[in-house]
Design an enzyme around this catalytic site. Structure first.
Site, PDB file in Angstrom:
ATOM      1  N   HIS A   1       0.866  -1.180   0.000  1.00 41.41           N
ATOM      2  CA  HIS A   1       0.000   0.000   0.000  1.00 41.41           C
ATOM      3  C   HIS A   1       0.908   1.237   0.000  1.00 41.41           C
ATOM      4  O   HIS A   1       2.024   1.187   0.523  1.00 41.41           O
ATOM      5  CB  HIS A   1      -0.846  -0.037   1.275  1.00 41.41           C
ATOM      6  CG  HIS A   1      -1.886   1.025   1.381  1.00 41.41           C
ATOM      7  ND1 HIS A   1      -1.593   2.293   1.821  1.00 41.41           N
ATOM      8  CD2 HIS A   1      -3.211   1.012   1.127  1.00 41.41           C
ATOM      9  CE1 HIS A   1      -2.701   3.018   1.837  1.00 41.41           C
ATOM     10  NE2 HIS A   1      -3.707   2.263   1.408  1.00 41.41           N
TER      11      HIS A   1
ATOM     12  N   ASP B   1       3.013  -4.660   8.035  1.00 43.21           N
ATOM     13  CA  ASP B   1       1.796  -3.867   7.869  1.00 43.21           C
ATOM     14  C   ASP B   1       0.625  -4.831   8.056  1.00 43.21           C
ATOM     15  O   ASP B   1       0.354  -5.678   7.200  1.00 43.21           O
ATOM     16  CB  ASP B   1       1.800  -3.241   6.464  1.00 43.21           C
ATOM     17  CG  ASP B   1       0.511  -2.481   6.169  1.00 43.21           C
ATOM     18  OD1 ASP B   1      -0.459  -2.622   6.938  1.00 43.21           O
ATOM     19  OD2 ASP B   1       0.466  -1.771   5.154  1.00 43.21           O
TER      20      ASP B   1
ATOM     21  N   GLN C   1      -4.613  -5.048   6.964  1.00 44.05           N
ATOM     22  CA  GLN C   1      -5.635  -5.961   6.450  1.00 44.05           C
ATOM     23  C   GLN C   1      -5.673  -7.286   7.200  1.00 44.05           C
ATOM     24  O   GLN C   1      -6.699  -7.982   7.180  1.00 44.05           O
ATOM     25  CB  GLN C   1      -5.396  -6.249   4.956  1.00 44.05           C
ATOM     26  CG  GLN C   1      -5.510  -5.031   4.056  1.00 44.05           C
ATOM     27  CD  GLN C   1      -6.924  -4.461   4.010  1.00 44.05           C
ATOM     28  OE1 GLN C   1      -7.910  -5.114   4.351  1.00 44.05           O
ATOM     29  NE2 GLN C   1      -7.037  -3.211   3.591  1.00 44.05           N
TER      30      GLN C   1
ATOM     31  N   LYS D   1     -10.502  -0.601  10.291  1.00 44.82           N
ATOM     32  CA  LYS D   1     -10.702  -1.819   9.498  1.00 44.82           C
ATOM     33  C   LYS D   1     -11.043  -2.996  10.413  1.00 44.82           C
ATOM     34  O   LYS D   1     -11.330  -4.097   9.958  1.00 44.82           O
ATOM     35  CB  LYS D   1      -9.451  -2.137   8.691  1.00 44.82           C
ATOM     36  CG  LYS D   1      -9.096  -1.067   7.663  1.00 44.82           C
ATOM     37  CD  LYS D   1      -7.914  -1.484   6.821  1.00 44.82           C
ATOM     38  CE  LYS D   1      -7.223  -0.333   6.147  1.00 44.82           C
ATOM     39  NZ  LYS D   1      -7.980   0.304   5.087  1.00 44.82           N
TER      40      LYS D   1
ATOM     41  N   CYS E   1      -4.689   2.508  -3.654  1.00 41.53           N
ATOM     42  CA  CYS E   1      -3.446   3.033  -3.071  1.00 41.53           C
ATOM     43  C   CYS E   1      -2.320   2.015  -3.230  1.00 41.53           C
ATOM     44  O   CYS E   1      -1.495   1.832  -2.308  1.00 41.53           O
ATOM     45  CB  CYS E   1      -3.628   3.408  -1.593  1.00 41.53           C
ATOM     46  SG  CYS E   1      -4.880   4.647  -1.339  1.00 41.53           S
TER      47      CYS E   1
END
Ligand code: C6P
Length: 406
Positions: A123, A200, A203, A226, A364
């Site tokens: 991202h 990261d 998600q 999220k 993104c």
């Protein structure tokens, strides 16, 4: 599976809403999840009952707010199994977390010519901060290639590591393809070369259990919004030893022990990195969201979402002209697709007219789109409140796109 869906669906008041005359089919959870009542109520309760500042007041309301805020930090610690509460820094989200690691750790620890390894599926939040640092300091970016199936080329990854590698920063789950990356192998390889690893988890945090001690990652970032929590709150996990040595990134209230015009003595972590009044209600809401997720349990969440992934993949594959981008063996319930001859924005608009919310764009992740020779894709992202009915509605809406556009 359907009973889980029914119980959970009742917790999300927004699902009662009609969109363009149709029941809402929300398939944009990778952008932002919907919020369950317990989270909405926890945020409301904070503002109703203890809307004071934290760490500052001696009065009762401030003590209550501080207890709620620090209680949320402990909830986050348990959620990712961090060893110590000092390792949990509240930020405004994944983007802020990665920027904090970049500015406070990398900018001060790396030297000209040092290498940062990213993947081609990151991202922008996990590209731009590093690229900015490289331009300012002469660090070098190395990029792990992505295969046609949308998996990391692990052989190429291992060959990128060398004596100048100082950091490997990768996403655990791709927001644009759904690919679940082998972060255990990546972290171990980074460490074997004396480099640190940043994960990261924007998600992955909503769909799989995370144990930072088992992973042995050095940094891990995720966002509340999220994860069924509020916007404007997120987390940077960092190993305690790292945070101890990191200088502050933002200066202001609460991050100091003493201030004079001659000298400033900084607070200890995590407060050193939380300058100014934090998003207290956001942290409280995130804590409640984590409790909500834990009560359902990742076993059930994963079973449900993997069933939806299988069903939606089959449904989209059965539609003529639809091509799924990202066919990795291990995927989260995120499906990017294109229809030859139709712009993804048209797909997004037409399915929206049927009450189906998907995302259309570059997500993104422009380098990844370029890798696949596409300007954009349509993306359907499933969550705990979706069902087979939503797959049928998506398929019917995509069918309508073909009727209108082709
Ligand atoms: N992806 C999506 O629709 P923030 O905006 O800071 O909460 O999260 C940024 C971010 C970082 N990493 C990954 C893997 C992400 O998916 C995101 C956010 C959203 O895919 C909005 S672009």
């Amino acid at each position: 599976m359907s009973s889980l869906y029914e119980q959970i669906r009742a917790d999300f008041p927004i699902l009662g809403k009609k969109v363009n005359g149709h029941p809402l089919t929300y398939l944009d959870s990778a952008a932002a999840s919907l919020k369950p009542l317990p989270v909405i109520e926890a945020v409301e309760r904070f503002y109703r009952e203890m809307p004071a500042n934290v760490h500052r007041g001696v009065h009762s309301l401030s003590r209550e707010a501080t207890a709620a805020y620090e209680g949320a930090r402990e909830t986050v610690r348990k959620f990712i199994n961090a060893a110590r509460i000092e390792e949990i820094v509240f930020t405004s989200g994944t983007t802020a977390s990665i920027n904090l690691a970049a500015r406070s750790w990398a900018a001060t620890q790396l030297r000209k010519g040092d290498e940062i390894v990213l993947s081609h599926m990151e991202h922008h939040s996990n590209i731009v901060p590093w690229k900015m640092l490289c331009e300012e300091n002469g660090f070098i970016l190395k990029i792990i290639p992505v295969t046609d199936a949308g998996e990391l080329d692990m052989e190429a990854f291992h060959s990128l590591l060398g004596p100048r590698t100082k950091l490997v920063a990768v996403t655990q789950v791709s927001n644009a393809l759904g690919t679940i990356n082998p972060v255990e192998e990546i972290i171990a390889a980074a460490h074997a070369h004396g480099a640190l690893a940043l994960i990261d988890a924007a998600q992955s945090a909503p769909c799989m259990p995370i144990d930072v001690q088992a992973l042995d990652c050095d940094f891990l970032a995720f966002s509340g919004h999220k994860l069924f929590g509020p916007t404007g709150i997120g987390v940077l996990y960092a190993k305690a030893g790292l945070l101890e040595d990191m200088p502050p990134f933002l200066g202001g209230g609460d991050m100091i022990l003493s201030v004079s015009f001659e000298e400033i003595c900084y607070n200890k972590p995590p407060y050193r990195f939380e300058a100014g009044t934090p998003n207290i209600a956001g942290a409280v809401g995130l804590g409640r969201a984590i409790d909500y997720v834990r009560a359902i349990g990742f076993d059930r969440i994963q079973e449900h979402e993997q069933n939806l992934l299988r069903g939606a993949t089959a449904a989209l594959n059965s539609l003529e002209g639809v091509r799924i981008i990202g066919t990795a063996e291990k995927k989260a319930a995120v499906i990017s697709f294109v229809i030859d001859g139709v712009h993804p924005h048209d797909i997004g608009s037409i399915v929206d007219s049927c009450g189906v919310a998907i995302r259309a764009g570059h997500h993104c992740a422009q380098p990844l789109m370029t890798r696949f020779g596409l300007p954009a894709t349509a993306r359907a992202a499933f969550s705990i409140y979706n069902s087979e009915d939503d797959i049928e509605r998506l398929a019917a809406a995509v069918h309508k796109v073909r009727e209108i556009m082709l």
